[in-house]
Write a protein that holds these residues in place. Structure first.
Motif, PDB file in Angstrom:
ATOM      1  N   HIS A 160       1.066  44.740 -44.567  1.00 37.03           N
ATOM      2  CA  HIS A 160       1.653  43.503 -45.080  1.00 37.03           C
ATOM      3  C   HIS A 160       2.061  42.547 -43.960  1.00 37.03           C
ATOM      4  CE1 HIS A 160       2.620  45.031 -49.396  1.00 37.03           C
ATOM      5  NE2 HIS A 160       1.408  45.358 -48.991  1.00 37.03           N
ATOM      6  N   CYS A 161       2.607  43.072 -42.878  1.00 40.56           N
ATOM      7  CA  CYS A 161       2.968  42.215 -41.741  1.00 40.56           C
ATOM      8  C   CYS A 161       1.722  41.527 -41.198  1.00 40.56           C
ATOM      9  CB  CYS A 161       3.650  43.045 -40.658  1.00 40.56           C
ATOM     10  SG  CYS A 161       4.050  42.120 -39.161  1.00 40.56           S
ATOM     11  N   GLN A 162       0.649  42.272 -41.062  1.00 42.09           N
ATOM     12  CA  GLN A 162      -0.599  41.706 -40.552  1.00 42.09           C
ATOM     13  C   GLN A 162      -1.141  40.620 -41.478  1.00 42.09           C
ATOM     14  OE1 GLN A 162       0.200  44.917 -40.684  1.00 42.09           O
ATOM     15  NE2 GLN A 162      -0.388  45.935 -38.789  1.00 42.09           N
ATOM     16  N   MET A 163      -0.786  40.689 -42.766  1.00 37.73           N
ATOM     17  CA  MET A 163      -1.231  39.672 -43.725  1.00 37.73           C
ATOM     18  C   MET A 163      -0.268  38.481 -43.799  1.00 37.73           C
ATOM     19  SD  MET A 163      -2.912  41.777 -46.905  1.00 37.73           S
ATOM     20  CE  MET A 163      -1.744  43.106 -47.093  1.00 37.73           C
ATOM     21  N   GLY A 164       0.781  38.490 -42.971  1.00 37.71           N
ATOM     22  CA  GLY A 164       1.665  37.327 -42.906  1.00 37.71           C
ATOM     23  C   GLY A 164       3.085  37.535 -43.379  1.00 37.71           C
ATOM     24  N   MET A 165       3.444  38.748 -43.804  1.00 32.85           N
ATOM     25  CA  MET A 165       4.828  38.992 -44.234  1.00 32.85           C
ATOM     26  C   MET A 165       5.687  39.299 -43.012  1.00 32.85           C
ATOM     27  SD  MET A 165       4.802  40.990 -47.866  1.00 32.85           S
ATOM     28  CE  MET A 165       6.568  40.848 -48.080  1.00 32.85           C
ATOM     29  N   LYS A 166       5.936  38.240 -42.255  1.00 35.77           N
ATOM     30  CA  LYS A 166       6.760  38.340 -41.058  1.00 35.77           C
ATOM     31  C   LYS A 166       7.496  37.030 -40.880  1.00 35.77           C
ATOM     32  CE  LYS A 166       4.356  38.531 -37.186  1.00 35.77           C
ATOM     33  NZ  LYS A 166       3.366  38.927 -36.171  1.00 35.77           N
ATOM     34  N   LEU A 167       8.715  37.121 -40.352  1.00 27.55           N
ATOM     35  CA  LEU A 167       9.577  35.950 -40.275  1.00 27.55           C
ATOM     36  C   LEU A 167      10.407  36.000 -39.000  1.00 27.55           C
ATOM     37  CD1 LEU A 167      11.002  33.472 -41.624  1.00 27.55           C
ATOM     38  CD2 LEU A 167      12.504  35.129 -42.741  1.00 27.55           C
ATOM     39  N   GLU A 168      10.357  34.921 -38.242  1.00 24.17           N
ATOM     40  CA  GLU A 168      11.205  34.762 -37.059  1.00 24.17           C
ATOM     41  C   GLU A 168      12.241  33.701 -37.387  1.00 24.17           C
ATOM     42  OE1 GLU A 168      10.952  33.354 -32.373  1.00 24.17           O
ATOM     43  OE2 GLU A 168       9.113  33.511 -33.552  1.00 24.17           O
ATOM     44  N   ILE A 169      13.515  34.023 -37.158  1.00 25.55           N
ATOM     45  CA  ILE A 169      14.601  33.086 -37.444  1.00 25.55           C
ATOM     46  C   ILE A 169      15.280  32.694 -36.140  1.00 25.55           C
ATOM     47  CG2 ILE A 169      16.870  32.816 -38.552  1.00 25.55           C
ATOM     48  CD1 ILE A 169      14.636  32.817 -40.563  1.00 25.55           C
TER      49      ILE A 169
END
Length: 170
Positions: free
Chosen positions: A101-110
């Motif tokens: 899922h992270c590789q598909m874009g479920m990642k967030l930098e704040i």
């Protein structure tokens, strides 16, 4: 446009707005573009809403974020309604713990800008939470339906009282 609720120290931001925390597709959100459009401050709260059967939220180091490594998270959230307070101005990194899922874009930098309350967000005391409330529950996000019902009943009661009083006077 970000979905925001007021709380005592800052603003509550629902991650991904209406899309929530889910696998991005053509109709959904780019999480980092979403975050870059918001001026986060210390005290603001990220509200992750997702289907806990398929997703989770892992807070990870920058290296783990960049490589989508789910093996050693600093924190793990799995309720499907997780509220995370931005307690410092340090960057924070979040990924989904489900494989791929992270590789598909479920990642967030704040990136958090400075200390103190968010600008233009008036503060007010928090509600006293019941001891039966779940840890990730936020009354400002979930209370609008019962508040609307209560307000409607109050308006009806006041109108009935006014009509009764007018009829009694004449």
């Amino acid at each position: 446009m970000a979905i925001v609720s007021r709380v005592s120290f800052g603003a509550v931001y629902k991650v991904g707005d209406d899309a929530g925390w889910s696998i991005p597709n053509a109709q959904s959100v780019n999480y980092n573009a979403w975050a870059e459009a918001i001026d986060f401050h210390v005290g603001d709260i990220l509200s992750f809403e997702y289907n806990s059967l398929f997703h989770s939220v892992l807070e990870v180091s920058r290296d783990a974020y960049e490589s989508c490594n789910t093996q050693s998270p600093m924190k793990s959230y799995t309720t499907g309604k997780d509220s995370i307070t931005l307690e410092s101005s340090d960057p924070r990194y979040f990924i989904c713990g489900a494989p791929g899922h992270c590789q598909m874009g479920m990642k967030l930098e704040i990136r958090t800008n400075g200390a103190g309350n968010s600008p233009n967000v008036p503060t007010r005391p928090m509600l006293q939470l019941s001891p039966y409330s779940s840890p990730g529950w936020n009354p400002w996000l979930e209370s609008s339906a019962w508040q609307l019902q209560l307000a409607t009943k109050l308006v009806i009661a006041v109108a009935a009282l006014a009509i009764f009083s007018i009829g009694f006077i004449y």
